[in-house]
Structure formats: structure tokens, C-alpha cells
Design an enzyme around this catalytic site. Structure first.
Site, PDB file in Angstrom:
ATOM      1  CB  ALA A   6     152.019 -57.839  27.132  1.00 29.84           C
ATOM      2  CG  MET A   7     157.584 -59.961  26.888  1.00 34.19           C
ATOM      3  SD  MET A   7     159.039 -60.552  26.011  1.00 34.19           S
ATOM      4  CE  MET A   7     159.973 -61.316  27.370  1.00 34.19           C
ATOM      5  CB  SER A   8     155.610 -56.259  32.789  1.00 36.89           C
ATOM      6  OG  SER A   8     156.004 -57.394  33.562  1.00 36.89           O
ATOM      7  CB  VAL A  11     159.555 -63.673  37.268  1.00 36.26           C
ATOM      8  CG1 VAL A  11     158.426 -63.556  38.287  1.00 36.26           C
ATOM      9  CG2 VAL A  11     159.906 -65.138  37.032  1.00 36.26           C
ATOM     10  CB  SER A  13     155.362 -60.769  31.371  1.00 40.74           C
ATOM     11  OG  SER A  13     156.550 -60.095  31.760  1.00 40.74           O
ATOM     12  CG  LEU A  32     152.577 -52.206  26.602  1.00 41.70           C
ATOM     13  CD1 LEU A  32     151.132 -52.214  27.084  1.00 41.70           C
ATOM     14  CD2 LEU A  32     152.648 -51.991  25.105  1.00 41.70           C
ATOM     15  CB  CYS A 101     146.054 -50.552  33.406  1.00 39.27           C
ATOM     16  SG  CYS A 101     147.547 -50.755  32.397  1.00 39.27           S
ATOM     17  N   GLY A 125     151.259 -62.497  31.475  1.00 42.50           N
ATOM     18  CA  GLY A 125     151.605 -63.341  32.608  1.00 42.50           C
ATOM     19  C   GLY A 125     150.551 -63.364  33.691  1.00 42.50           C
ATOM     20  CB  CYS A 198     152.576 -48.853  37.971  1.00 40.11           C
ATOM     21  SG  CYS A 198     151.485 -48.120  36.745  1.00 40.11           S
TER      22      CYS A 198
END
Length: 365
Positions: A6-8, A11, A13, A32, A101, A125, A198
């Protein structure tokens, strides 16, 4: 393993995905999309899930040489996180959207899809560690206590923990992660961390809620019931709040007053002295265990009620109605809707949503 990273766009992730690749796993990156009308740019450390974040995540995946996809989870995020956030405030509770979440999106919806597609685990991360204990896998605090995120992972159950991968948990400091990102040529090495909620990037929760649910004039009263002010909607207040009360009647002792309780049915906000925020007992029905649960109905533990709060020694009681916790010293400013995470040493035992609190200071004292 086949790993879905999962790459947000941040740094942490990116480096977690890099370490998964370096460890020899078959890694695929996914970002996502949690809003169908996401902002284009961030403002410093505010906001996330923007187009800029998606682009940063893609650049990191390209640098690592792994496949990359963007999955639209906006509808699920709206239903399970945003709508829940609004409903909880309308009910006079203080929700934790990051906890929801993790529970409903990252380690439920995302993990479910990952397993359906044949992945063994989801990599994130988060700063937390997994340790194989005598009774199975256990969730523990990270090595870097300042960055520890085990609190917001307290909602994970044993099955979810079995399919998670936290490569950053044993890293001594965030500085090391940033230096590693720079060495790997990742452009997010110095990108600021995200803060605040967020989906409310400007930080104005009261204004955002007013737009969603409207305003309604109500009374602000003290602990005796005397009216000391008015407001435009009880949903805009949280327990422990001091600023923005605009009270028309000063306290007899001249000291500041704080929000002690929010009563949504009567649209009333109760205020009082700071010492009245002390809570001597909390309880909740909605609970879960992070792996093997407690072996006794009564046990010693530490309780933590916020992501960065100090854990407090306590005694927990598990009953047919849920979990009740009595801390050795009063907790400060606890509100229904918050999450209480129970620890034994560094291990996360489980969590519950606080439904009720008992003041450590009786009315009139």
C-alpha cells in the site's frame, strides 16, 4: 511471498515497499484513491490522497521497478469512514477516523481484495512490529517509540495480522528512513508527514461538520445546569475543548472552563473546571483482540486512549457486556467514541470503543 504494498505517496510506505523488494518478495504497489474529488496539491503537511500523492507513489514504484495500480476505494471510504465520522459527532461522540480507516479500509477492504487476487500479505509503512508468541502472532510497539503506530493498529484481529507486513517496525528512527529513501533515489525522501484528518485538510473540523449537518442553536450549561452561553451546534464540540466556547457568564473562580460532555438529543454542551475532566473508569461493548485474547476475566495492563498519549497502568475486566477499565490514576479528558487500546508490556492485547465514562470528580467538588 507475494506482497501488495500500500503506497500512500509518502516516504514511509515507499521505503517499506523498497525493503519488501530487497527482501526478495514479489511486490506490487497500489495507491488507494479515497476521494473522487481529491485535491491536486498538498499544502505542506496537510491533506493526503491527492493527485500529487498518487503521482509520488507511482514515481516510487517506477524507481523500485514494481507494477503499480490505483484502486478506487472512495465509495467504501465514504460509507465506512466519512459517514461514520459524521454520525458519531451527531451522536455526541468523538470518533477516530484513522482507526476506522485501518479497520475498514486498509486491513479489511484492501486485504480482502489482496487475498482474493492471490497475495499473501499487505505491506504498509506503519511503525509496529509482529512477533511470533507462544499463542500465535502478536502485535507489538515499534522500536522507535516516538513514531510508534501500534495504537491505530489495535483494531486488527489475528487473521488480519497473519496477512500483514511491517518492514519499518524495527527501525530506530524516522531519520534513518528518510536517509534510506534518499540513498535509494526516492523523490519523497524529504516529503512532510501528513497531519490532521485527511478529508478535512484545512483542519477546520467544526466548519466542515457545519457544512455537512447544518447549525442549530443550543445552550452551554455548567455542571449545575445553569446556562452560561450558547452555540450553533453541539456536534462542533469535543470533550476537553477549551477554545471557541465564547461563554457569556464567567466562572465564579475566574478560571477557564472546558467541555465536559456533549448531549446531542438536547443539543446541549456541558462545561466545567479542568479538574472535572479527570476520568476514573471507562467501558465499552465493541471490542476486539489483536491475536490471542486475555486468559482471565480480570488482568493488569496499561491503557492508552490517544495515539500519542502516555499509557496508564490499569486493571481491565472482561464481562458479557464488553470491557471495563479502571486506571490507577485518572485519565484526562476522555470522550465516548474514542478508542482505548490495552497493552501488556509492548504487546497490543486489544481495543474497545469507549461508550461510557465515570468522572473521578463528583459534581459539587
Amino acid at each position: 511471498m507475494r506482497i501488495l504494498a500500500a503506497m500512500s505517496g509518502g516516504v514511509d510506505s515507499a521505503v517499506a515497499a523498497a525493503r519488501a523488494v530487497e527482501a526478495g518478495h514479489d511486490v506490487v504497489g497500489v495507491h488507494l484513491a479515497l476521494s473522487r474529488a481529491g485535491g491536486t496539491l498538498r499544502t505542506g503537511s496537510r491533506g493526503c490522497c491527492t493527485i500529487e500523492d498518487a503521482m509520488d507513489a507511482r514515481r516510487a514504484a517506477d524507481r523500485l521497478g514494481i507494477p503499480f495500480y490505483v484502486w478506487d476505494f472512495s465509495e467504501r471510504f465514504r460509507d465506512d469512514v466519512i459517514d461514520d465520522f459524521i454520525a458519531e459527532y451527531q451522536a455526541g461522540r468523538t470518533p477516530n477516523p484513522c482507526m476506522r480507516c485501518n479497520e475498514k479500509i486498509k486491513f479489511a477492504a484492501l486485504l480482502e481484495r489482496a487475498i482474493e487476487l492471490g497475495f499473501d500479505a499487505v505491506c504498509t509503512g506503519h511503525y509496529a512490529t509482529l512477533i511470533e508468541g507462544e499463542a500465535g502472532l502478536e502485535l507489538h510497539r515499534a522500536s522507535d517509540n516516538a513514531k510508534d503506530q501500534s495504537y491505530v493498529l489495535g483494531v486488527l484481529n489475528a487473521e488480519q495480522l497473519a496477512h500483514t507486513y511491517f518492514p519499518l517496525g524495527t527501525t530506530p528512527s524516522k531519520a534513518i528512513v528518510r536517509a534510506e529513501a534518499a540513498e535509494r533515489g526516492l523523490t519523497v525522501a524529504q516529503k512532510p508527514d501528513s497531519h490532521d484528518i485527511c478529508f478535512i485538510p484545512d483542519g477546520d473540523t467544526r466548519g466542515w461538520l457545519a457544512e455537512k449537518v447544518g447549525t442549530a442553536t443550543g445552550e452551554i450549561v455548567d455542571r449545575s445546569g445553569a446556562v452560561v452561553g450558547s452555540h450553533e451546534g453541539a456536534h462542533g464540540f469535543t470533550v476537553g475543548q477549551r477554545r471557541g466556547l465564547k461563554l457569556g457568564v464567567p466562572a465564579a473562580d475566574g478560571k477557564p472552563r472546558f467541555v465536559l460532555e456533549v448531549r446531542p438529543v438536547s443539543n446541549t454542551v456541558v462545561v466545567g473546571p479542568k479538574e472535572a475532566l479527570a476520568i476514573g473508569e471507562i467501558s465499552g461493548a465493541r471490542h476486539s483482540w489483536a491475536g490471542a485474547g486475555p486468559t482471565a476475566a480480570e488482568f493488569a495492563c496499561h491503557v492508552q486512549i490517544r495515539a500519542h498519549a502516555e499509557p496508564v497502568p490499569a486493571t481491565a475486566f472482561v464481562t458479557v457486556d464488553g470491557v471495563r477499565v479502571v486506571p490507577e490514576q485518572p485519565l484526562d479528558g476522555v470522550a465516548p467514541g474514542q478508542t482505548a487500546v490495552l497493552y501488556i508490556g509492548t504487546r497490543v492485547l486489544g481495543q474497545f470503543t469507549i461508550d461510557a465514562t465515570v468522572s473521578a470528580v463528583p459534581v459539587g467538588v
